[in-house]
Motif scaffolding. Structure first.
Motif, short mmCIF file in Angstrom:
data_model
loop_
_atom_site.label_atom_id
_atom_site.label_comp_id
_atom_site.label_asym_id
_atom_site.label_seq_id
_atom_site.Cartn_x
_atom_site.Cartn_y
_atom_site.Cartn_z
N GLN A 22 -6.78 18.02 -13.44
CA GLN A 22 -6.50 17.87 -14.87
C GLN A 22 -5.28 16.99 -15.10
O GLN A 22 -5.05 16.50 -16.20
N CYS A 23 -4.49 16.82 -14.04
CA CYS A 23 -3.29 15.98 -14.13
C CYS A 23 -3.54 14.73 -13.29
O CYS A 23 -3.35 14.72 -12.08
N ARG A 24 -4.01 13.69 -13.95
CA ARG A 24 -4.38 12.45 -13.28
C ARG A 24 -3.54 11.30 -13.82
O ARG A 24 -3.06 11.33 -14.95
N THR A 25 -3.37 10.30 -12.98
CA THR A 25 -2.69 9.09 -13.42
C THR A 25 -3.17 7.93 -12.56
O THR A 25 -4.02 8.11 -11.68
N ILE A 26 -2.64 6.76 -12.83
CA ILE A 26 -3.00 5.56 -12.08
C ILE A 26 -1.77 5.06 -11.32
O ILE A 26 -0.70 4.88 -11.90
N ALA A 33 3.05 1.55 -5.18
CA ALA A 33 4.26 1.31 -5.96
C ALA A 33 4.29 2.26 -7.14
O ALA A 33 3.28 2.43 -7.83
N VAL A 34 5.44 2.88 -7.37
CA VAL A 34 5.66 3.74 -8.53
C VAL A 34 6.92 3.20 -9.21
O VAL A 34 8.03 3.56 -8.86
N GLY A 35 6.73 2.29 -10.18
CA GLY A 35 7.88 1.64 -10.78
C GLY A 35 8.62 0.83 -9.74
O GLY A 35 8.05 -0.04 -9.08
N GLN A 36 9.90 1.14 -9.55
CA GLN A 36 10.71 0.44 -8.55
C GLN A 36 10.82 1.22 -7.24
O GLN A 36 11.72 0.97 -6.44
N PHE A 37 9.88 2.13 -7.03
CA PHE A 37 9.83 2.91 -5.79
C PHE A 37 8.50 2.68 -5.10
O PHE A 37 7.56 2.12 -5.67
N HIS A 38 8.43 3.13 -3.86
CA HIS A 38 7.23 2.94 -3.04
C HIS A 38 7.01 4.22 -2.26
O HIS A 38 7.94 4.72 -1.60
N ILE A 39 5.81 4.80 -2.36
CA ILE A 39 5.54 6.07 -1.67
C ILE A 39 4.42 5.86 -0.65
O ILE A 39 3.43 5.19 -0.92
N LYS A 40 4.60 6.45 0.50
CA LYS A 40 3.70 6.24 1.64
C LYS A 40 3.10 7.58 2.07
O LYS A 40 3.83 8.57 2.19
N GLY A 41 1.78 7.61 2.30
CA GLY A 41 1.11 8.81 2.74
C GLY A 41 0.27 9.47 1.68
O GLY A 41 -0.02 10.67 1.76
N VAL A 73 17.12 17.01 -8.83
CA VAL A 73 16.54 15.90 -8.08
C VAL A 73 15.23 16.33 -7.42
O VAL A 73 14.25 15.58 -7.40
N VAL A 74 15.18 17.56 -6.89
CA VAL A 74 13.95 18.07 -6.29
C VAL A 74 12.83 18.09 -7.33
O VAL A 74 11.70 17.65 -7.07
N ASN A 75 13.13 18.58 -8.53
CA ASN A 75 12.12 18.61 -9.60
C ASN A 75 11.66 17.20 -9.95
O ASN A 75 10.46 16.95 -10.16
N TRP A 76 12.59 16.27 -10.03
CA TRP A 76 12.25 14.88 -10.35
C TRP A 76 11.36 14.28 -9.27
O TRP A 76 10.37 13.60 -9.57
N LEU A 77 11.69 14.52 -8.00
CA LEU A 77 10.88 13.99 -6.90
C LEU A 77 9.45 14.52 -6.97
O LEU A 77 8.48 13.75 -6.81
N LEU A 78 9.30 15.82 -7.23
CA LEU A 78 7.96 16.40 -7.27
C LEU A 78 7.18 15.92 -8.49
O LEU A 78 5.99 15.62 -8.40
N GLU A 79 7.85 15.83 -9.63
CA GLU A 79 7.16 15.39 -10.85
C GLU A 79 6.76 13.92 -10.79
O GLU A 79 5.74 13.53 -11.35
N THR A 80 7.54 13.12 -10.07
CA THR A 80 7.32 11.67 -10.07
C THR A 80 6.41 11.20 -8.93
O THR A 80 5.63 10.27 -9.11
N PHE A 81 6.51 11.86 -7.77
CA PHE A 81 5.87 11.30 -6.58
C PHE A 81 4.83 12.20 -5.91
O PHE A 81 4.20 11.76 -4.95
N ARG A 108 -0.63 20.44 -5.90
CA ARG A 108 -0.20 21.76 -6.39
C ARG A 108 0.86 22.39 -5.50
O ARG A 108 1.69 23.17 -5.98
N GLN A 109 0.83 22.11 -4.19
CA GLN A 109 1.68 22.83 -3.25
C GLN A 109 2.71 21.94 -2.57
O GLN A 109 3.20 22.26 -1.49
N ALA A 110 3.05 20.84 -3.21
CA ALA A 110 4.03 19.93 -2.60
C ALA A 110 5.42 20.55 -2.61
O ALA A 110 5.76 21.37 -3.47
N SER A 111 6.22 20.15 -1.64
CA SER A 111 7.60 20.62 -1.54
C SER A 111 8.46 19.50 -0.99
O SER A 111 7.96 18.58 -0.33
N VAL A 112 9.75 19.55 -1.27
CA VAL A 112 10.69 18.54 -0.77
C VAL A 112 11.27 19.04 0.55
O VAL A 112 11.86 20.12 0.60
#
Length: 604
Positions: free
Chosen positions: A94-98, A121-129, A69-77, A41-45
């Protein structure tokens, strides 16, 4: 890097067309392990890598584009693994995914974990933490089991990965962005303290460790039902994929690339934290800079208790090559990889690049094979090994007592201390050869170039980075002002830490520099005539050349005698003043220099 698909016009279309790393799910159906995540809920770039986004045709320095781009980063990762301690204040269940954690092993395959313990892995990206994944095994220490990444470490990784991507011969996996999760977790060290959580966004990658078993992963911490058969099938699939796409010659080149990376890092005292199979991609790029250091000298620095440390990286490479040979022969046949041939080639490449970088540091051409140059390389190599005899346990808080060529104090950056023994002998020899064999101008080129490479990069010292970020975060609130300060600090530290520009011509002496987001303005002089020049580097975004927020047609660079290839351009131009570069029929404003290398009081 992949340019957005032809015809993409809106930002949404551009972002959806970004293809960064490999799609891991297409390589093996047992490579990825699914697990549920919930939205933050409180993520920021906190920081965006303008250089990498511009290489994808997206100009994030434009305000509207940056917001998109900031909106895309928050919505995607902006997702984390669901844990009971995360209250509704921090996550939206209420907002869950795999998402999917990627399996990989190690040289011996006996570690307790089965791959990415805090990344997905998120598609062709990789997120850590993102919190603990199903691949965390029982028996690991807490630091490698809780799944979180601190904001301090994420920003430090962003700095080191960016400098390495720009300087090392085969680069590094870049950090695309750093997000603050808005959550906190308890540090693993002593004394304990609460740390801000972070998510590091980067391209997906295939590691060398993806070709190795994780046979020691037998007891998942969270009750995940592990399958050794799945792990073996994963290695089989990845090995066969690499055998098809890279072949034996490609794998031999991979080993040679790693050897070149090692040699470059050793001469320039940049240690990525250990050349483990999990920290190298199958293209030879470096990744995972949590234990990275830039050192003041060539001492054998130990940053991990179980590793021989800086100077012994080739031993790690040999161990990885033996492990690779086992897995490649088992799953792709004996002709898939010639281990001894690869090692012989790698050792030759290591020696060649080490000598090349010694010459570069001393301001000498790589094509100069004269006796005095070869003698200097021998002396410098001997000095490296002499300093390696001193072991410094950085992990225990020790710092090197060795003297160095030049040491600048923070309060008086031009000051130097006396130098003893072999250091003084090498410098005196270089000075004597310089004045005997070249003009006074060329001798100055050698001295100034050596100062540029040999002055300790104090802004990149791990302690300095960590202390500065902690100081910015001292208020414990991630206000917009704090986020802005952190972002500016990352950019300024990368700019102040740069020392090497791979395409810079040998005949230019760099006197000072300013860099930002892939743009560089180097104040130079000709090495033999002393004539003043600019060396300018910039980016190309959608056919438009950029330079420190200035925009102009790429054709202007070509008309002025420069080159524009792919997403970058370079230009050498006569320098008339330090604020303006007049090129063909247009002018560029030159930013103020950040680092000065010609220190007249410093004797080389």
């Amino acid at each position: 890097m992949t340019v957005p698909a032809a015809g993409a016009s809106t930002l949404a279309e551009q972002l959806s067309a970004i293809g960064k790393g490999p799609m891991l799910s297409r390589i093996s159906n047992t490579l990825l392990v699914p697990f549920p995540v919930v939205r933050l809920r409180q993520a920021s770039v906190v920081w965006i890598n303008h250089r990498v986004f511009s290489a994808m045709g997206i100009d994030t320095q434009q305000a509207d584009t940056r917001r998109g781009v900031v909106n895309w980063l928050l919505e995607t990762f902006a997702f984390v693994a669901d844990r009971r301690e995360l209250t509704a204040q921090y996550v939206d269940r209420q907002c869950r995914t795999i998402l999917h954690a990627d399996r990989y092993g190690s040289n011996a395959g006996l570690g307790p974990h089965g791959g990415s313990g805090r990344a997905a892995a998120v598609g062709q990206f990789h997120i850590k933490g993102i919190g603990r994944t199903p691949l965390v095994g029982c028996g690991g220490d807490r630091q490698h089991s809780h799944g979180w990444l601190s904001l301090n470490v994420a920003l430090r990784e962003a700095i080191y990965s960016e400098v390495a991507a720009l300087e090392f011969p085969h680069g590094a996996v870049p950090t695309l962005a750093v997000l603050a999760t808005g959550t906190r977790f308890e540090a693993s060290g002593t004394p304990t303290r609460e740390l801000h959580g972070a998510i590091l966004v980067r391209p997906a990658m295939l590691r060398v460790a993806h070709l190795q078993r994780a046979a020691g992963f037998i007891d998942p911490l969270d009750g995940h039902e592990n399958s050794q058969v799945d792990d073996a099938n994963r290695v089989r699939d990845v090995v066969r994929h690499i055998s098809r796409t890279q072949g034996a010659s490609g794998l031999e080149e991979l080993v040679a690339r790693v050897a070149r990376q090692i040699a470059f890092g050793q001469v320039h005292r940049f240690y990525s934290g250990g050349y483990f199979s999990s920290n190298i991609t199958l293209q030879g790029e470096l990744l995972d800079f949590g234990n990275a250091h830039v050192f003041p000298d060539w001492a054998n620095a130990r940053v991990l208790d179980a590793d021989r440390g800086f100077g012994y990286e080739m031993l790690s490479l040999v161990a990885s090559v033996h492990s690779l040979a086992f897995h490649l022969h088992k799953f792709a046949g004996p002709g898939a990889f010639e281990m001894q041939q690869a090692l012989t080639h790698a050792r030759a490449e290591y020696a060649r690049v080490f000598a090349k970088e010694c010459k570069r540091v001393l301001g000498m051409s790589n094509n100069d094979h004269s006796p005095h140059v070869l003698e200097l390389v021998r002396r410098m190599t001997r000095l490296f090994h002499q300093q390696q005899a001193t072991t410094v346990h950085y992990s225990a808080g020790e710092r090197s007592p060795l003297p160095w060529f030049v040491t600048a104090r923070a309060d008086t950056p031009d000051a130097t201390h006396s130098i003893e023994g072999d250091l003084q002998e090498l410098l005196a020899l270089a000075e004597r050869f310089a004045t005997q064999t070249v003009s006074a101008v060329h001798a100055s080129h050698r001295r100034t170039t050596a100062q540029r490479y040999l002055l300790p990069r104090t802004v990149l010292f791990r302690d300095n980075i960590q202390q500065t970020i902690d100081r910015i975060l001292a208020t414990n609130t991630l206000s917009s002002a704090t986020l802005g300060s952190l972002s500016a600090y990352v950019d300024n530290t990368v700019s102040g830490g740069r020392r090497h520009w791979p395409v810079l011509p040998d005949h230019l002496t760099v006197l000072s520099s300013a860099t930002h987001a892939g743009d560089s303005a180097l104040t130079c002089a000709h090495a033999t005539t002393g004539e003043p020049y600019w060396w300018l580097e910039g980016r190309v975004i959608g056919g438009v050349a950029t330079f420190f927020e200035q925009r102009f047609p790429t054709a202007d660079i070509i008309a002025a005698g420069g080159q524009a290839t792919g997403q970058t351009w370079q230009l050498q131009a006569h320098r008339q003043n330090n604020q303006l570069a007049t090129l063909h029929d247009f002018s560029l404003n030159i930013p103020q220099a950040v680092v000065h290398y010609a220190l007249p009081e410093t004797r080389f």
